[in-house]
Scaffold this active site. Structure first.
Site, PDB file in Angstrom:
ATOM      1  CG  ASP A 139      -0.136  -3.363   6.137  1.00  0.00           C
ATOM      2  OD1 ASP A 139      -1.586  -3.378   6.628  1.00  0.00           O
ATOM      3  OD2 ASP A 139      -0.140  -1.600   5.842  1.00  0.00           O
ATOM      4  CG  PHE A 169      -1.614   1.012   1.279  1.00  0.00           C
ATOM      5  CD1 PHE A 169      -2.917   0.940   0.223  1.00  0.00           C
ATOM      6  CD2 PHE A 169      -1.712   2.387   1.972  1.00  0.00           C
ATOM      7  CE1 PHE A 169      -3.848   2.231   0.244  1.00  0.00           C
ATOM      8  CE2 PHE A 169      -2.556   3.222   1.853  1.00  0.00           C
ATOM      9  CZ  PHE A 169      -4.202   2.906   1.047  1.00  0.00           C
ATOM     10  NE  ARG A 191     -10.239  -2.202  -3.347  1.00  0.00           N
ATOM     11  CZ  ARG A 191      -9.170  -1.864  -2.007  1.00  0.00           C
ATOM     12  NH1 ARG A 191      -8.672  -1.773  -2.144  1.00  0.00           N
ATOM     13  NH2 ARG A 191     -10.439  -0.846  -1.696  1.00  0.00           N
ATOM     14  CE1 TYR A 230     -10.013   1.900   6.853  1.00  0.00           C
ATOM     15  CE2 TYR A 230      -8.648   2.730   8.520  1.00  0.00           C
ATOM     16  CZ  TYR A 230      -8.635   1.806   7.365  1.00  0.00           C
ATOM     17  OH  TYR A 230      -7.582   2.525   7.128  1.00  0.00           O
ATOM     18  CE  LYS A 231      -8.048  -1.378   4.841  1.00  0.00           C
ATOM     19  NZ  LYS A 231      -8.809  -0.573   3.620  1.00  0.00           N
TER      20      LYS A 231
END
Length: 395
Positions: A182, A111, A354, A207-208
């Site tokens: 990560d 990322f 996605r 938060y995912k």
């Protein structure tokens, strides 16, 4: 326990939500919990809440809930701050453990924010340090004796490609490097065994797939045998051994408390702690099996009904996280047209759509309906309208 657990989430009627890999939906009860925190704790207790409501213990207490999901020992995870901050903390501590080495190894699927944080840290440390970026499938061969830290995201945010955590961690250790993972697209999506892998550090967001809400606090993991020797680069007052002694110089706390920085986000932690109750009777192996079934059904149907799309995720489920990505020349517009039809995924430049598969709240019928709508959008060129081509700030 039978998946999905749709009754535990406040999803809008008619929406097929395939974007839990970006932001999880609202678990039922979280709104009431945050409201009670505001009125019954902050409102009624004021500053007494730090003691009366035990706000100060939240970062480690909630961390212990996450430990079960990512295969970590209790008291090895602390919550607070953002993921980028936690990346910086872990990376700085890892480099400190290898003072004779100067290379941070990462891959081109990482990322960008992780790479930006590495670049920023190198800018402070000096030109003798190097961020070395290789192709994802070249990481193990790139574990040379000059590598100080291998910093990787286990699941690629664009394609869902998944690294073999055990194999790469072993390669890093064989080369004498420190391993930093990560888990932004792993925690709550795929089985993770931090203790078994033996990595020194891990970070992740909540938060995912953990459904902690927008801006929910991130976490940092330190391997238990290293907790009391890892040096926190961000020496904030709540990582001090005695924060309320107000000493002039910093003394790191013992244990994972030293990885705390500043005042914890109490409202965000209250929301997250309540959201994690969904996981009490959920096993990650069940989540993984259901996710693979949903994603493989999706791939098969899309390739049959939407041949103009190109699969960019690994076809082999064992090499993929809990998302599937397809490419289309006009992927952004196609996704906007889908969202307008209540099938919510997202887009990553230049051409990738996605779709996340979180079996806590998705079932096979959702997959069939989503593909039918996608086929309609493509077959009728419903995406080819100016309103769907207009880019927004968040894609």
């Amino acid at each position: 326990m039978t998946l999905p657990l749709k009754d535990r989430f406040a999803l809008p009627e008619g929406v097929i939500y395939l974007d839990g890999n970006s932001l999880g939906p609202l678990p039922r009860g979280v709104d009431d919990r945050v409201s009670r925190m505001i009125t019954d704790e902050w409102g009624a207790h004021l500053i007494k809440g730090w003691n009366v409501d035990d706000w100060m213990a939240q970062p480690i207490r909630v961390g212990n809930r996450i430990s079960r999901i990512v295969g970590a020992a209790d008291d090895s995870i602390a919550l607070g701050d953002t993921l980028s901050i936690k990346v910086y903390q872990a990376l700085a501590a890892a480099l400190d453990m290898r003072p004779d080495r100067r290379v941070i190894l990462s891959d081109s699927g990482n990322f960008p924010s992780d790479l930006y944080m590495a670049e920023g840290l190198i800018g402070l440390l000096g030109d003798s340090y190097e961020l070395r970026i290789v192709a994802p499938d070249a990481v193990e061969d790139a574990m040379t004796p000059d590598v100080a830290v291998a910093m990787l995201t286990q699941v690629d945010y664009r394609t869902g490609r998944m690294h073999d955590m055990d194999a790469i961690t072993q390669a890093a250790h064989a080369a004498g490097a420190v391993m930093l993972w990560d888990l932004a697209h792993s925690a709550g999506a795929v089985p993770v065994d931090l203790a078994g892998a033996g990595c020194e550090f891990a970070v992740g967001c909540t938060y995912k797939y953990l459904n902690g809400g927008p801006g929910a606090p991130a976490f940092i993991y330190v391997r238990p045998d290293l907790i009391d020797v890892a040096r926190p680069a961000l020496s904030g007052w709540l990582g001090h051994d005695a924060p309320f002694a107000f000493e002039r110089s910093y003394r790191p706390a013992t244990g994972i408390e030293r990885m705390r920085v500043g005042t914890p986000p109490v409202m965000g932690l209250a929301a997250l702690e309540c959201a994690l109750e969904v996981w009490v009777d959920v096993e990650m192996n069940d989540i993984r099996a259901a996710s693979l079934h949903l994603s493989e059904t999706f791939i098969a149907e899309v390739e049959t009904r939407c041949p103009e799309l190109r699969l960019v995720s690994p076809r082999n489920g064992s090499e993929r996280g809990s998302q599937v990505s397809f490419a289309h020349e006009h992927g952004y517009a196609v996704m906007q047209a889908l969202i307008a039809r209540d099938v919510i995924g997202d887009f990553r430049a230049p051409d990738t759509m996605r779709f996340g598969f979180a079996p806590l709240y998705l079932d096979e019928d959702d997959v069939h309906r989503a593909v039918a709508i996608l086929a309609d959008v493509l077959g009728g060129r419903l995406w080819d309208r100016p309103v769907f081509r207009k880019t927004t700030r968040v894609t």
